[in-house]
Design a protein around this motif. Structure first.
Motif, short mmCIF file in Angstrom:
data_model
loop_
_atom_site.label_atom_id
_atom_site.label_comp_id
_atom_site.label_asym_id
_atom_site.label_seq_id
_atom_site.Cartn_x
_atom_site.Cartn_y
_atom_site.Cartn_z
N ALA A 71 81.26 82.24 108.20
CA ALA A 71 82.40 82.20 107.29
C ALA A 71 83.39 83.31 107.61
N LYS A 72 84.66 83.03 107.30
CA LYS A 72 85.69 84.04 107.51
C LYS A 72 85.61 85.07 106.40
N ASP A 73 85.91 86.29 106.73
CA ASP A 73 85.81 87.39 105.77
C ASP A 73 87.01 87.38 104.85
N ASP A 74 86.95 86.56 103.83
CA ASP A 74 88.02 86.50 102.85
C ASP A 74 87.39 86.39 101.47
N PRO A 75 87.17 87.54 100.82
CA PRO A 75 86.47 87.51 99.52
C PRO A 75 87.19 86.71 98.47
N ASP A 76 88.50 86.55 98.58
CA ASP A 76 89.23 85.81 97.57
C ASP A 76 88.90 84.32 97.61
N LEU A 77 88.41 83.84 98.76
CA LEU A 77 88.09 82.42 98.90
C LEU A 77 86.62 82.12 98.68
N GLU A 78 85.81 83.13 98.47
CA GLU A 78 84.38 82.93 98.29
C GLU A 78 84.08 82.41 96.89
N THR A 79 83.27 81.39 96.81
CA THR A 79 82.88 80.81 95.52
C THR A 79 81.53 81.35 95.10
N ALA A 80 81.45 81.87 93.88
CA ALA A 80 80.19 82.41 93.39
C ALA A 80 79.20 81.26 93.15
N ASP A 81 77.95 81.47 93.55
CA ASP A 81 76.92 80.47 93.34
C ASP A 81 76.29 80.71 91.97
N GLU A 82 76.72 79.93 90.98
CA GLU A 82 76.24 80.09 89.62
C GLU A 82 74.76 79.74 89.53
N LEU A 83 74.05 80.46 88.67
CA LEU A 83 72.67 80.11 88.36
C LEU A 83 72.67 78.70 87.77
N LYS A 84 71.77 77.84 88.28
CA LYS A 84 71.84 76.45 87.88
C LYS A 84 70.47 75.79 87.80
N ILE A 85 70.48 74.60 87.19
CA ILE A 85 69.31 73.74 87.08
C ILE A 85 69.52 72.55 88.02
N PHE A 86 68.60 72.32 88.93
CA PHE A 86 68.61 71.10 89.74
C PHE A 86 67.66 70.10 89.07
N PHE A 87 68.22 69.00 88.59
CA PHE A 87 67.40 67.98 87.92
C PHE A 87 67.29 66.78 88.83
#
Length: 846
Positions: free
Chosen positions: A188-204
């Motif tokens: 990935a390119k080093d651009d923190p503004d474009l990074e999406t946070a991986d939310e804590l989630k439930i996989f059902f």
């Protein structure tokens, strides 16, 4: 952690006690990071309990994480108001991204509420690019498009990059967009503004999309409080009345479920859809013929719009396809951008249980919670996903196609390509010749074969199988060969008519060649044939442990839930044996119906004293079959409305019903006597008649005529069909559906269990006992699933009759679900048939 007595799970109704107990057990399981096996009978509100417990835990965990991240170091020198201000500023910084997303979603919800009808039925908001309705890229250019690129296996880094891109099926522009959206598509390119946070989630996860749709409908009922101090983009006062939040939900599906390009979606089966999609993205495909719905840099705004609309309200998989059409973007690829910001993801078994599928979708289970519903199917599902069968017809067709291709392009193929294609032909010849020999020499319907048997052809022992399989994956040979053969077929038709069947045969055979490299102890190969299909080779996975282990090790917690998980010890011994005892949790509850609403008996003898023993050696007895018929005639006269009878197999059902229809001298045959009591319906093996049979069965009951439905354990009627209320006042199970112990596959399974038990330090006797237990459990899981069709809600009532003397033995009775055993008494199990009929009459008269 909140005390159980004060914990609010935000259930939309007032929960029953067993629902509260189940929600508490699931919540604690996730909090403790355990692997839980939960049994909650169908009709007890299992889905809502799963939703409320997991989402309540998620909100509580989000609060804890927020408080932890927003904490500031306290000091005696600083006034309290300064510390509070610092904490508030830090909290606002942490919430900035989420507040921005919630604000966008709130505006979308408002817009959709205002323009719902127009949005659902109207035209897209912008004009879409013209869609290619052609059949594939293979009809576009001349024959040179099917020539393979030069291949150098030493350049592994480049090759593996190509494979990864091909697997995802994205162009360089699309891959770059995926990186911007936080997807794992390479460095990935080093651009923190474009990074999406991986939310804590439930996989059902559940078995089918219809089951997931039912779950999503339940999810829409739930209202979970907001935790962040704002709602719809507006800040709320801390400590004010709790605000309800909108759950960010994402349904995931395959290309076949989500494709909106007609030229791809109409390709047929899943494999053909996948290949056609990838064909349209090849560099040899002219730009104007490529799929116009794919994400690119130019339509990045559409991907973002799709993401926000997807998360703005709870949608099912059909909604996602419709949304993609309206916005003009591929929902299969665009949905990846919604994975990280989502809070709950629903997906079918295949997308969760296959590592390659998870990687293709960019799914990481690390630190998240996995919930698998209908988990009584889990071990079989893993086995089926990683097993593969190739037929004699497929081998012959593939060999022919490869030879045509090699003859046509031999002079244009260079170096490694010619060598590897020759090796591929030689290996397929060897496998095909081995199959042909078995067809002509063996009279058996099933034979264990070895890798050596299949690779005994001339020169095959010199082939490096690992390099060959890697070459097939990296060179895209299957796509070239299939494309060329389709091209030739269309040329012969002068471009008229539909293309030939483009199921990628070589791609399928690649999977079988991959299985040849699997560890010998993990699976076995078999020769199979029957009257209804071509002779074939089958690779059968014997041990699902390894393929599920990564899910368990990556996930924060795993919940396996089902209505009929009993007997539970199989999961610990044959799927989760690497899980420490202290991390494994099992839980089973009774039914919501009162004990008096359930009548359970085993029937050991007929009224005439014939033993009901449907073991393999005795079940063909004419007196036994006629005695069974007489029992059912009396049951049909006693049980009101609907009576469902489950047989161990279609073949035995046909045999029994045929015997009953034979006229006996001086009296009516049993079939006629049954028809005088109730209208008789019989399940057939073909799936097409199921819906019509159920409608007629239900109609007969509604009209007050009563009906009896003769079904099969493991058939269409035994799973997913609800026989609630009048549809199932009685359920009878004939015999025990033990698998064929003499089949090569079951012999291999039991030998494997025995040997693996001994490898772990057990004795030979313990190994045989483990195999016997596994064999019995496989039978009883099927029985328990069929029994569970009857009781569906708190006010329901039904009778369950187990027609075989073996049900009265403690070994078999102990494998019944707890809610069945509560109405099953040893003292009453031995009652005579007249006493059982008398008790049944009293039960329905009460």
């Amino acid at each position: 952690m909140m005390e159980d007595s004060t914990r609010d799970f935000h259930h939309p109704f007032h929960p029953y006690d067993i629902q509260s107990q189940l929600m508490t057990a699931i919540y604690d399981c996730i909090s403790d990071g355990k692997v839980g096996i939960f049994e909650s009978p169908t009709g007890t509100g299992k889905s809502l309990s799963l939703i409320c417990s997991t989402l309540s835990w998620l909100r509580d965990e989000q609060k804890i994480a927020l408080d932890r991240q927003a904490s500031v170091e306290e000091s005696n020198e600083e006034p309290t108001w300064i510390l509070e201000q610092a904490r508030k500023q830090k909290t606002e910084q942490l919430l900035h991204r989420r507040l921005e997303l919630e604000s966008r979603l709130a505006k979308i919800r408002e817009k959709e509420s205002r323009l719902r009808l127009q949005y659902e039925k109207g035209e897209p908001l912008r004009k879409r690019a013209k869609v290619n309705h052609g059949n594939s890229a293979s009809e576009l250019g001349d024959e040179d498009q099917f020539v393979l690129d030069d291949y150098e296996s030493e350049n592994e880094a480049k090759a593996s990059t190509a494979v990864r891109a091909d697997r995802d099926g994205l162009s360089a522009a699309s891959l770059d967009l995926m990186r911007k959206l936080g997807e794992p598509c390479g460095p990935a390119k080093d651009d923190p503004d474009l990074e999406t946070a991986d939310e804590l989630k439930i996989f059902f996860c559940s078995r089918t999309h219809s089951q997931l749709t039912q779950f999503i409908n339940e999810l829409r009922r739930v209202r979970i409080p907001e935790i962040l101090g704002f709602r719809d983009g507006k800040e709320c006062l801390a400590g004010n009345v709790q605000q309800e939040s909108n759950i960010r939900h994402l349904p995931l599906g395959s290309r076949r479920n989500l494709c909106i390009n007609p030229s791809v979606a109409n390709a047929g089966n899943t494999a053909a859809v996948n290949e056609r999609c990838l064909d349209l993205q090849q560099s040899s495909t002219p730009q104007e013929k490529k799929c116009s719905f794919l994400p690119t840099k130019q339509n990045e705004v559409l991907v973002n719009e799709f993401r926000d609309h997807t998360l703005a309200r709870i949608r099912d998989i059909e909604d996602l396809g419709a949304l993609g059409k309206k916005i003009g973007i591929c929902p299969y690829y665009a949905s990846r951008a919604s994975i990280k910001p989502s809070e709950i993801v629903t997906l079918p078994y295949q997308l969760l249980l296959q590592k390659s599928a998870r990687e293709a979708l960019g799914i990481s289970l690390k630190g998240h919670v996995v919930v698998i519903d209908e988990a009584h199917n889990l071990m079989d599902a893993i086995t089926n996903i990683h097993s593969i069968t190739i037929t004699q017809s497929q081998l012959h067709r593939c060999r022919t196609q490869l030879r045509y291709y090699l003859q046509k392009f031999r002079n244009k193929l260079k170096g490694k390509n010619r060598v590897y294609i020759t090796q591929t032909v030689r290996l397929i010849d060897s496998i095909s010749d081995c199959l042909d020999r078995l067809v002509s020499q063996s009279s058996s319907v099933e034979v264990l074969v070895t890798v050596g048997d299949m690779m005994s052809g001339k020169g095959v022992d010199q082939i490096n199988l690992y390099k060959l399989v890697r070459y097939l994956a990296e060179s895209k040979l299957a796509r070239k060969v299939e494309g060329y053969n389709e091209y030739v077929a269309r040329q012969a038709l002068s471009g008229q008519g539909n293309p030939m069947d483009t199921t990628p045969v070589l791609t399928h055979i690649q999977g079988f060649l991959q299985a040849l490299m699997n560890p010998a102890a993990e699976g076995r190969f078999f020769f199979e044939r029957d009257e209804s299909s071509y002779p074939s080779f089958k690779y059968l996975l014997l041990d699902p442990t390894f393929h599920f282990k990564e899910v368990v090790e990556d996930a924060r917690a795993v919940v396996l839930a089902g209505g009929t998980m009993s007997p539970m010890n199989d999961y610990a011994q044959h799927l989760l044996r690497y899980v420490a005892t202290e991390r494994l949790k099992t839980w089973s509850c009774g039914h919501i119906v009162p004990k008096d609403n359930l009548f359970v008996r085993s029937v050991s003898r007929t009224q005439d004293g014939v033993d009901l023993d449907f073991s393999f050696t005795k079940r063909n007895s004419v007196p036994l079959i006629n005695g069974l018929g007489c029992c059912l005639v009396q049951l049909a006269a006693t049980v009101p409305d609907g009576l469902v009878v489950f047989f161990p197999s279609y073949a035995y059902l046909d045999q029994v019903s045929g015997q009953w229809q034979q006229t006996r001298s001086g009296s009516e045959n049993i079939w006629t006597r049954l028809e005088k009591r109730k209208i008789v319906f019989k399940e057939s093996k073909g799936a097409s008649s199921i819906e019509a049979t159920l409608q007629e069965y239900s109609k007969a009951i509604d009209e007050g005529k009563g009906a009896i439905l003769l079904s099969v354990i493991g058939g269409k009627m035994s799973e997913g069909i609800n026989f609630s209320d009048r549809l199932g006042r009685g359920v009878a199970v004939v015999g025990l559906p033990f698998p064929n112990l003499h089949s090569a596959q079951w012999k291999a399974k039991l030998d494997y269990i025995e040997q693996s038990t001994m490898d772990r330090g057990g004795s030979s006797a313990e190994g045989k006992a483990a195999g016997r237990d596994f064999y019995e459990n496989a039978c009883m899981r099927a029985v328990n699933q069929s029994i569970g069709r009857a009781i569906r809600h708190q006010r329901d009532f039904a009778s369950i009759l187990l027609l075989d003397r073996r049900y009265s033995t403690s070994r078999i009775a102990n494998k019944l679900p707890g809610w069945i055993k509560q109405g099953f008494h040893e003292s009453k199990a031995a009652a005579s048939f007249p006493e059982i009929i008398q008790g049944l009459q009293a039960f329905f008269d009460a």
